[in-house]
Design an enzyme around this catalytic site. Sequence first.
Site, PDB file in Angstrom:
ATOM      1  N   LYS A 299      -9.101  -5.500  11.547  1.00 34.81           N
ATOM      2  CA  LYS A 299      -7.982  -4.888  12.275  1.00 34.81           C
ATOM      3  C   LYS A 299      -7.764  -5.564  13.636  1.00 34.81           C
ATOM      4  O   LYS A 299      -6.621  -5.692  14.098  1.00 34.81           O
ATOM      5  CB  LYS A 299      -8.232  -3.385  12.442  1.00 34.81           C
ATOM      6  CG  LYS A 299      -8.276  -2.607  11.115  1.00 34.81           C
ATOM      7  CD  LYS A 299      -6.971  -2.732  10.328  1.00 34.81           C
ATOM      8  CE  LYS A 299      -6.929  -1.753   9.156  1.00 34.81           C
ATOM      9  NZ  LYS A 299      -5.666  -1.866   8.391  1.00 34.81           N
TER      10      LYS A 299
ATOM     11  N   ALA B  65     -13.310  -5.820  12.498  1.00 40.49           N
ATOM     12  CA  ALA B  65     -12.976  -7.241  12.630  1.00 40.49           C
ATOM     13  C   ALA B  65     -11.625  -7.532  11.980  1.00 40.49           C
ATOM     14  O   ALA B  65     -10.795  -8.263  12.538  1.00 40.49           O
ATOM     15  CB  ALA B  65     -14.077  -8.097  11.991  1.00 40.49           C
TER      16      ALA B  65
ATOM     17  N   ASP C  83      -2.410  -7.177  -6.192  1.00 41.89           N
ATOM     18  CA  ASP C  83      -3.429  -7.245  -5.149  1.00 41.89           C
ATOM     19  C   ASP C  83      -2.857  -8.105  -4.024  1.00 41.89           C
ATOM     20  O   ASP C  83      -2.528  -9.287  -4.251  1.00 41.89           O
ATOM     21  CB  ASP C  83      -4.701  -7.883  -5.739  1.00 41.89           C
ATOM     22  CG  ASP C  83      -5.795  -8.064  -4.702  1.00 41.89           C
ATOM     23  OD1 ASP C  83      -5.572  -7.742  -3.515  1.00 41.89           O
ATOM     24  OD2 ASP C  83      -6.878  -8.543  -5.094  1.00 41.89           O
TER      25      ASP C  83
ATOM     26  N   GLY D 133       0.832  -1.208   0.000  1.00 41.59           N
ATOM     27  CA  GLY D 133       0.000   0.000   0.000  1.00 41.59           C
ATOM     28  C   GLY D 133       0.860   1.249   0.000  1.00 41.59           C
ATOM     29  O   GLY D 133       0.498   2.266   0.573  1.00 41.59           O
ATOM     30  N   ALA D 134       2.025   1.141  -0.668  1.00 44.58           N
ATOM     31  CA  ALA D 134       3.001   2.238  -0.630  1.00 44.58           C
ATOM     32  C   ALA D 134       2.686   3.347  -1.621  1.00 44.58           C
ATOM     33  O   ALA D 134       3.375   4.363  -1.648  1.00 44.58           O
ATOM     34  CB  ALA D 134       4.405   1.693  -0.905  1.00 44.58           C
TER      35      ALA D 134
ATOM     36  N   SER E 199      -5.476  -0.432  13.396  1.00 45.85           N
ATOM     37  CA  SER E 199      -6.254   0.806  13.562  1.00 45.85           C
ATOM     38  C   SER E 199      -6.825   0.838  14.976  1.00 45.85           C
ATOM     39  O   SER E 199      -7.100  -0.215  15.564  1.00 45.85           O
ATOM     40  CB  SER E 199      -7.420   0.826  12.560  1.00 45.85           C
ATOM     41  OG  SER E 199      -8.329   1.860  12.904  1.00 45.85           O
TER      42      SER E 199
ATOM     43  N   SER F  28       1.929  -1.731  -4.522  1.00 45.20           N
ATOM     44  CA  SER F  28       0.642  -1.039  -4.547  1.00 45.20           C
ATOM     45  C   SER F  28      -0.244  -1.678  -5.599  1.00 45.20           C
ATOM     46  O   SER F  28       0.213  -2.446  -6.421  1.00 45.20           O
ATOM     47  CB  SER F  28       0.854   0.451  -4.854  1.00 45.20           C
ATOM     48  OG  SER F  28      -0.335   1.164  -4.610  1.00 45.20           O
TER      49      SER F  28
ATOM     50  N   TYR G 166     -14.371  -3.762   8.892  1.00 43.61           N
ATOM     51  CA  TYR G 166     -13.055  -3.127   9.072  1.00 43.61           C
ATOM     52  C   TYR G 166     -12.517  -3.397  10.483  1.00 43.61           C
ATOM     53  O   TYR G 166     -11.354  -3.780  10.663  1.00 43.61           O
ATOM     54  CB  TYR G 166     -13.202  -1.631   8.817  1.00 43.61           C
ATOM     55  CG  TYR G 166     -11.931  -0.831   8.857  1.00 43.61           C
ATOM     56  CD1 TYR G 166     -11.030  -0.867   7.788  1.00 43.61           C
ATOM     57  CD2 TYR G 166     -11.617  -0.025   9.948  1.00 43.61           C
ATOM     58  CE1 TYR G 166      -9.863  -0.114   7.817  1.00 43.61           C
ATOM     59  CE2 TYR G 166     -10.462   0.731   9.984  1.00 43.61           C
ATOM     60  CZ  TYR G 166      -9.592   0.684   8.915  1.00 43.61           C
ATOM     61  OH  TYR G 166      -8.430   1.424   8.946  1.00 43.61           O
TER      62      TYR G 166
HETATM   63  P1  NAI Z   1      -5.174   5.011   1.337  1.00 49.04           P
HETATM   64  O1  NAI Z   1      -6.456   4.543   0.790  1.00 49.04           O
HETATM   65  O2  NAI Z   1      -4.788   6.439   1.155  1.00 49.04           O
HETATM   66  O3  NAI Z   1      -3.976   4.114   0.769  1.00 49.04           O
HETATM   67  C1  NAI Z   1      -4.062   2.733   0.777  1.00 49.04           C
HETATM   68  C2  NAI Z   1      -3.006   2.147  -0.124  1.00 49.04           C
HETATM   69  O4  NAI Z   1      -3.164   0.724  -0.093  1.00 49.04           O
HETATM   70  C3  NAI Z   1      -3.143   2.573  -1.578  1.00 49.04           C
HETATM   71  O5  NAI Z   1      -1.846   2.793  -2.092  1.00 49.04           O
HETATM   72  C4  NAI Z   1      -3.774   1.357  -2.235  1.00 49.04           C
HETATM   73  O6  NAI Z   1      -3.414   1.198  -3.590  1.00 49.04           O
HETATM   74  C5  NAI Z   1      -3.219   0.232  -1.413  1.00 49.04           C
HETATM   75  N1  NAI Z   1      -4.071  -0.952  -1.462  1.00 49.04           N
HETATM   76  C6  NAI Z   1      -5.373  -1.053  -1.101  1.00 49.04           C
HETATM   77  N2  NAI Z   1      -5.825  -2.283  -1.337  1.00 49.04           N
HETATM   78  C7  NAI Z   1      -4.788  -2.992  -1.867  1.00 49.04           C
HETATM   79  C8  NAI Z   1      -4.642  -4.315  -2.313  1.00 49.04           C
HETATM   80  N3  NAI Z   1      -5.653  -5.184  -2.280  1.00 49.04           N
HETATM   81  N4  NAI Z   1      -3.450  -4.690  -2.809  1.00 49.04           N
HETATM   82  C9  NAI Z   1      -2.411  -3.816  -2.845  1.00 49.04           C
HETATM   83  N5  NAI Z   1      -2.491  -2.550  -2.428  1.00 49.04           N
HETATM   84  C10 NAI Z   1      -3.673  -2.144  -1.945  1.00 49.04           C
HETATM   85  O7  NAI Z   1      -5.193   4.610   2.890  1.00 49.04           O
HETATM   86  P2  NAI Z   1      -4.350   5.127   4.138  1.00 49.04           P
HETATM   87  O8  NAI Z   1      -5.204   6.080   4.898  1.00 49.04           O
HETATM   88  O9  NAI Z   1      -2.995   5.535   3.735  1.00 49.04           O
HETATM   89  O10 NAI Z   1      -4.302   3.775   5.004  1.00 49.04           O
HETATM   90  C11 NAI Z   1      -3.196   2.918   5.049  1.00 49.04           C
HETATM   91  C12 NAI Z   1      -3.412   1.905   6.150  1.00 49.04           C
HETATM   92  O11 NAI Z   1      -3.612   2.572   7.381  1.00 49.04           O
HETATM   93  C13 NAI Z   1      -4.653   1.027   5.935  1.00 49.04           C
HETATM   94  O12 NAI Z   1      -4.372  -0.279   6.355  1.00 49.04           O
HETATM   95  C14 NAI Z   1      -5.676   1.687   6.841  1.00 49.04           C
HETATM   96  O13 NAI Z   1      -6.656   0.768   7.244  1.00 49.04           O
HETATM   97  C15 NAI Z   1      -4.798   2.128   7.987  1.00 49.04           C
HETATM   98  N6  NAI Z   1      -5.382   3.181   8.797  1.00 49.04           N
HETATM   99  C16 NAI Z   1      -5.678   4.421   8.261  1.00 49.04           C
HETATM  100  C17 NAI Z   1      -6.239   5.391   9.064  1.00 49.04           C
HETATM  101  C18 NAI Z   1      -6.563   6.755   8.555  1.00 49.04           C
HETATM  102  O14 NAI Z   1      -7.146   7.523   9.326  1.00 49.04           O
HETATM  103  N7  NAI Z   1      -6.235   7.110   7.332  1.00 49.04           N
HETATM  104  C19 NAI Z   1      -6.529   5.131  10.484  1.00 49.04           C
HETATM  105  C20 NAI Z   1      -6.181   3.817  10.931  1.00 49.04           C
HETATM  106  C21 NAI Z   1      -5.634   2.895  10.112  1.00 49.04           C
END
Ligand code: NAI
Length: 247
Positions: A159, A157, A63, A13-14, A142, A37, A155
């Site tokens: 985490k 569940a 994925d 998810g970089a 989270s 990603s 979500y």
């Molecule tokens: P975001 O939506 O901005 O970025 C997520 C990244 O993960 C994207 O680069 C996306 O392409 C990648 N991704 C998603 N599904 C994928 C898959 N199946 N295979 C490969 N890559 C995939 O999200 P954000 O906010 O940067 O979140 C990152 C992590 O932090 C997540 O696990 C999220 O649950 C967690 N998190 C975020 C919070 C927030 O407030 N933004 C709070 C708590 C946890």
Amino acid sequence: MSELLNQVAVVTGAGRGIGRAIALELAGAGADVACVSRTAENAEKVAAEVRARGRRAWAHALDVADAAAVNAAAEAILAAAGRVDILVNNAGITRDGLLMRMSDADWDGVLATNLKGAFLFTRALSRAFLKQRSGCILNVASVIGLRGNAGQANYAASKAALIGFTKSVAREFASRGITVNALAPGFIETDMTGVLSAELRQTILGQIPLGRFGQPEDIARAARFLAGPGGRYITGQVLVVDGGMVM
Ligand code: NAI
């Protein structure tokens, strides 16, 4: 300070948000980074940003819930980098909705990315970690996994399960000197939270003692700490990074 000099990190998810910030923070500490990603464009963009910091970088678009793709990427990363020191399972999604109306697809999709993805990447790199007898695995959970949230049963569940996964793998890998921890961010300003209404954001802000939303860099600095010398005697823990929202 280059406390991670020449270490190799894999960050899922970089492509944006928290994962991008972690990739760049680890690169700033001297690590080479494999950027994973869903979209090739984002993975390539962040890999280029890592290279601009003078470190090696590789981009992989896949994925994380696809076992064959994860195994192939892990092999390619090990072949190119020669080792792995840090794995950050950060890829995650939300598919919010009240339980009564939640579809099978929304349940399965969230569990597949947020939980199975972490399992698949950890398993794919486990042989390399165990052989090396050192390393650090970080799972981005989270605060919702700790306290639950109406409208996010899937979500929460995923985490909470990721935290159980973290503690189990921490126990399995400890004798080889590998630490496994979870980060539990609060409300961080990214594309994921950007879709929330102004009203909801205001309500959440009122629950944060430090009086501001978190930035991706707040999580990245905590990841750098756990991956570096400061985290060497810490394993099986959940580090909450939320401005005091949950305490
Ligand atoms: P975001 O939506 O901005 O970025 C997520 C990244 O993960 C994207 O680069 C996306 O392409 C990648 N991704 C998603 N599904 C994928 C898959 N199946 N295979 C490969 N890559 C995939 O999200 P954000 O906010 O940067 O979140 C990152 C992590 O932090 C997540 O696990 C999220 O649950 C967690 N998190 C975020 C919070 C927030 O407030 N933004 C709070 C708590 C946890």
